[in-house]
Write an enzyme that holds these catalytic residues in place. Structure first.
Site, short mmCIF file in Angstrom:
data_model
loop_
_atom_site.label_atom_id
_atom_site.label_comp_id
_atom_site.label_asym_id
_atom_site.label_seq_id
_atom_site.Cartn_x
_atom_site.Cartn_y
_atom_site.Cartn_z
N LEU A 98 0.82 -1.21 0.00
CA LEU A 98 0.00 0.00 0.00
C LEU A 98 0.85 1.25 0.00
CD1 LEU A 98 -2.61 -1.06 2.69
CD2 LEU A 98 -2.95 -0.97 0.23
N GLY B 16 7.74 4.02 3.41
CA GLY B 16 8.30 5.30 3.82
C GLY B 16 9.20 5.13 5.01
N GLY B 17 9.38 6.24 5.70
CA GLY B 17 10.34 6.30 6.80
C GLY B 17 10.29 5.15 7.77
N PHE B 18 9.10 4.72 8.17
CA PHE B 18 9.03 3.71 9.20
C PHE B 18 8.88 2.29 8.67
CE2 PHE B 18 7.48 7.27 11.99
CZ PHE B 18 8.68 7.38 12.66
N GLY B 19 8.63 2.14 7.42
CA GLY B 19 8.53 0.78 6.91
C GLY B 19 7.52 0.66 5.79
N ARG B 20 7.29 -0.58 5.36
CA ARG B 20 6.37 -0.81 4.25
C ARG B 20 5.03 -1.30 4.79
NH1 ARG B 20 9.57 -1.53 -0.48
NH2 ARG B 20 8.39 -3.21 -1.42
N VAL B 21 3.96 -0.94 4.12
CA VAL B 21 2.63 -1.33 4.58
C VAL B 21 1.95 -2.18 3.50
CG1 VAL B 21 0.44 -0.50 5.48
CG2 VAL B 21 2.47 0.91 5.70
N LYS C 266 1.98 -3.34 8.79
CA LYS C 266 3.16 -2.49 8.61
C LYS C 266 4.38 -3.23 9.11
CE LYS C 266 3.36 1.84 8.85
NZ LYS C 266 3.35 3.26 9.15
N ASP D 189 3.53 12.45 15.51
CA ASP D 189 3.75 12.51 14.06
C ASP D 189 2.44 12.83 13.33
OD1 ASP D 189 5.43 12.55 11.92
OD2 ASP D 189 5.62 10.38 11.72
#
Ligand SMILES: *[C@@H]1O[C@H](CO)[C@@H](O)[C@H](O)[C@H]1NC(C)=O
Ligand SMILES: *[C@@H]1O[C@H](CO)[C@@H](O)[C@H](O)[C@H]1NC(C)=O
Ligand SMILES: *[C@@H]1O[C@H](CO)[C@@H](O)[C@H](O)[C@H]1NC(C)=O
Ligand SMILES: *[C@@H]1O[C@H](CO)[C@@H](O)[C@H](O)[C@H]1NC(C)=O
Ligand SMILES: *[C@@H]1O[C@H](CO)[C@@H](O)[C@H](O)[C@H]1NC(C)=O
Ligand SMILES: *[C@@H]1O[C@H](CO)[C@@H](O)[C@H](O)[C@H]1NC(C)=O
Ligand SMILES: *[C@@H]1O[C@H](CO)[C@@H](O)[C@H](O)[C@H]1NC(C)=O
Ligand SMILES: *[C@@H]1O[C@H](CO)[C@@H](O)[C@H](O)[C@H]1NC(C)=O
Length: 659
Positions: free
Chosen positions: A347, A350-355, A370, A466
């Site tokens: 989906l 980014g910064g924190f990971g893939r979803v 995530k 955030d």
């Protein structure tokens, strides 16, 4: 007997001359067994590579020659050379760099990571009492230090604002032409630093490995280092990371007082690890067509068996997690739900990971999974406790967190699936339908109510950390729902409380958060202010201008407000179809929430009352609103921050869906 004592005396002599010269000259062809003083994340790998930083955000590492060098009361000439390599997770982005430096002390505990390179901090940068000389190999552009670009070599004297700097590269001996080099090319390079005390001249030379030292130095600077260096000083390397996983390596090093540094034996240097950068590697494109089908087949079979046997469903489960049992998902279920984390279920990333989108096997519930890569460290237990506690939060404007799963180096978070994706898509993607004013106002009020719940109505104060358009997801009725709470917190754990390390997104970060590193409900209010302006104007809080400068949305809104032209900043796509009073109220409230002084911002409860029209917004006075966010940002040291997130964070689409 006689011969024996001769031999003993000779041996003794040898040891004495060795220890006397030891401090003045040394050579390391690789660092296996080397006696160096290491701190923070620096360590020597088994093959002899000196790794100053590892794959961790916002870290620093130092390596010193263990004993001080006596430079004399008027600094002697010296010469040093070293081989380094920088390996970043990306091909086109790295952070932050390496410095060779000379310092009066081995204690750099008060130095900061990221743009401060682990050498100095906000208070002492530029202070003559530092007695620090450094040569920086800097891979991030920090405008606060007037850097020339994101790939330069500089001579630093007591300050990260270089006395001299130039693009990384060298002058060819034959033609004299300048050849660019990329410091983070993942290739080893050699540096020479030489100081002549008669001429008080410092030369710095860089070259690709294997080439002889270029005749013309890259940098030459005349400065009497006697005014900087004391007699007894430590020599070593410092390195730091910011928000990009980067490993900084030293492969070999030599040093000599009053003479040319011994040459490094390149054939003895340790090998660099082979890693593939995140950007799609060209190698595959070349290798695959060339390799024979059989080879590929064997490779595939091998990988398949290996994966299946060792890793497929392996998880990490510790004793303390038992109490969280009901919130734990098995990896197997998540793997199946997402068809093995197939690309077409992706989906966003980014910064924190893939979803990924997924459908749980038994319940057939649609979820978003995530994957956050994370080293299991200290904060994990506390974080999981928070995940579980957050999982109990229920509010129509929060994305429901259903549970988690842990594997080695990885955390998987399972959320409710939001079919309409993230709000930023609607604001910026041409393909998505436009949101009208009533829809936008409803989303703003929804997010405000979700934040208020986190701040005041839940059993403990939860700070989101955030808030931004890409973290607001739209459910099927286009209600705004906040996602991703607490994740920023994960990255705060286990770091030095002294450092001003913050995780968040540029433009939404309150000035005091950068200064103190402490998130409060009022730092969320600040981010919410930026968010409201973004939704009304369809402009990001910070946008790059035509000439590389930064355009700060709140400054623009302030300007229009002072000129009485607020209508001009409203998203043109809305046309005339909006309630002027509501839009003006939201813009003013946005400015108020974006006030640089936390005390001047309203609480979320007040924000809610203003939005609902229960309380009229106070009149803003020009004097009260007399601030420029750009000026604040420039003095707060935000820069490396922005530079560290060129695209990853701004394009982060959270749990977005609806492809
Ligand atoms: C990096 O260093 C830190 C601190 O020494 C350590 O906790 C972490 O596990 C290391 N990470 C890697 C990937 O080696
Ligand atoms: C390393 O060097 C320091 C300073 O010269 C010395 O005190 C220490 O004993 C040495 N350690 C080893 C293991 O040689
Ligand atoms: C290093 O310096 C800090 C203050 O900057 C001090 O608190 C700390 O005790 C020092 N550490 C050592 C090992 O001397
Ligand atoms: C330099 O540091 C000293 C001691 O930390 C401090 O008293 C002084 O104000 C600093 N000077 C500047 C110009 O920052
Ligand atoms: C080297 O890089 C700099 C900065 O990126 C650029 O301005 C310059 O034109 C490059 N020079 C050559 C010879 O490629
Ligand atoms: C620095 O480079 C200049 C120009 O090549 C040379 O004349 C000078 O001797 C060098 N000085 C040192 C200290 O290497
Ligand atoms: C450099 O400075 C020191 C101390 O200030 C002085 O003694 C020395 O003569 C200077 N060197 C030169 C070459 O001027
Ligand atoms: C370095 O020398 C300066 C002036 O000579 C002195 O004030 C300072 O205390 C010395 N610093 C250290 C760490 O010895």
């Amino acid at each position: 007997m006689l011969a024996n004592s001769f031999a003993a005396a000779f041996l003794l002599l040898n040891i004495i001359s060795f220890s006397a010269s030891q401090q003045a000259e040394f050579t390391f062809n690789g660092f296996t067994g080397a006696n160096l003083t290491l701190d923070d994340v620096a360590y020597i790998e088994s093959n002899g590579l000196l790794r100053l930083t590892n794959d961790t955000f916002q870290m620093k590492g130092h390596a010193f020659h263990p004993s001080p060098i006596h430079f004399g009361s008027t600094t002697s000439s010296f010469s040093t050379t070293f081989v380094f390599a920088i390996i970043s997770e990306y091909l086109d982005l790295s952070g932050h760099g390496i410095a060779f430096f000379i310092s009066p002390s081995k204690n750099l505990s008060s130095a900061l990571p990221s743009q401060y390179l682990g050498l100095l901090n906000i208070q002492n940068n530029g202070n003559l009492t530092n007695h620090i000389f450094a040569v920086e190999l800097d891979t991030i552009y920090s405008s606060e230090f007037q850097d020339i670009n994101d790939n330069h070599v500089g001579i630093d004297i007591n300050s990260l604002k270089s006395s001299r700097s130039y693009f990384a590269g060298y002058y060819a001996d034959d033609s004299g032409a300048f050849q660019n080099l990329s410091l983070y090319s993942r290739k080893a390079m050699q540096v020479w630093v030489e100081y002549d005390s008669q001429e008080t001249q410092i030369n710095v030379t860089l070259s690709p490995i294997g080439k002889s030292k270029p005749i013309k130095p890259l940098l030459s600077y005349t400065y009497n280092l006697s005014t900087v260096l004391n007699d007894s000083m430590y020599v070593g390397f410092s390195s730091s990371t910011g928000s990009v996983h980067t490993s900084h390596y030293i492969l070999g090093w030599s040093f000599k007082l009053n003479g040319a540094a011994p040459s490094i034996d390149l054939s003895k240097l340790p090998k660099l690890p082979r890693t593939t950068p995140k950007d799609r590697s060209k190698v595959l494109d070349i290798v695959l067509p060339l390799a024979s089908a059989a080879f590929v087949l064997i490779l595939v079979v091998f990988i398949f068996l290996y994966m299946k046997r060792r890793f497929k469903y392996a998880e990490l489960l510790e004793d303390w997690e038992v109490e969280f049992g009901p919130h734990r998902f098995t990896y197997k279920d998540l793997y199946r739900a997402t068809n093995g984390f197939k690309e077409n279920e992706l989906l966003g990333s980014g910064g924190f990971g893939r979803v990924y989108r997924g459908v749980l096997p038994v319940s057939k519930l649609e979820v978003a999974v995530k994957r956050v890569s994370h080293e299991s460290r200290q904060g994990m237990k506390q974080f999981i406790a928070e995940v579980v506690s957050i999982g109990r939060l229920r509010h129509r404007n929060l994305v429901q967190l259903l549970g988690y799963c842990r594997r080695k180096g990885e955390l998987l978070l399972v959320y409710d699936y939001m079919p309409n994706g993230s709000l930023d898509k609607y604001l910026y993607d041409q393909e998505k339908p436009m949101l009208n004013w009533n829809q936008r106002f409803k989303i703003i009020k929804g997010v405000a109510s979700g934040l208020l719940y986190l701040h005041e109505d839940w059993e403990q104060v939860v700070i989101h950390r955030d808030v931004k358009a890409s973290n607001v997801l739209l459910d099927c009725e286009l209600n705004g729902r906040l996602g991703d709470f607490g994740l920023a917190r994960l990255y705060d754990h286990g770091t030095d409380p002294q450092t001003t390390h913050v995780v968040g997104t540029m433009g939404y970060l309150a000035p005091e958060l950068a200064r103190t590193g402490k998130a409060t409900p009022l730092t969320d209010v600040f981010a919410f202010g930026a968010f409201m302006l973004e939704v009304v104007c369809s402009k990001r809080p910070v946008e790059p201008g035509a000439r590389g400068e930064r355009i700060i949305l709140v400054d623009q809104v302030l300007e229009h407000w002072k000129n009485g032209t607020l209508d001009e900043i409203v998203d043109a796509k809305l046309g005339e179809c909006y309630t002027v009073e509501e839009v003006e109220m939201v813009l003013k409230l946005g400015m108020l929430c974006s006030h640089p002084l936390p005390g001047a911002r309203p609480s979320m409860r007040q924000v809610m009352q203003y939005l609902e029209g229960d309380t009229p917004l106070p009149e803003l006075s020009a004097a009260y609103m007399n601030f420029s966010m750009l000026a604040m940002l420039q003095t707060e040291g935000f820069d490396s921050y922005v530079m560290s997130y060129p695209s990853t964070m701004t394009s982060f689409s959270g749990l977005s869906g609806g492809r």
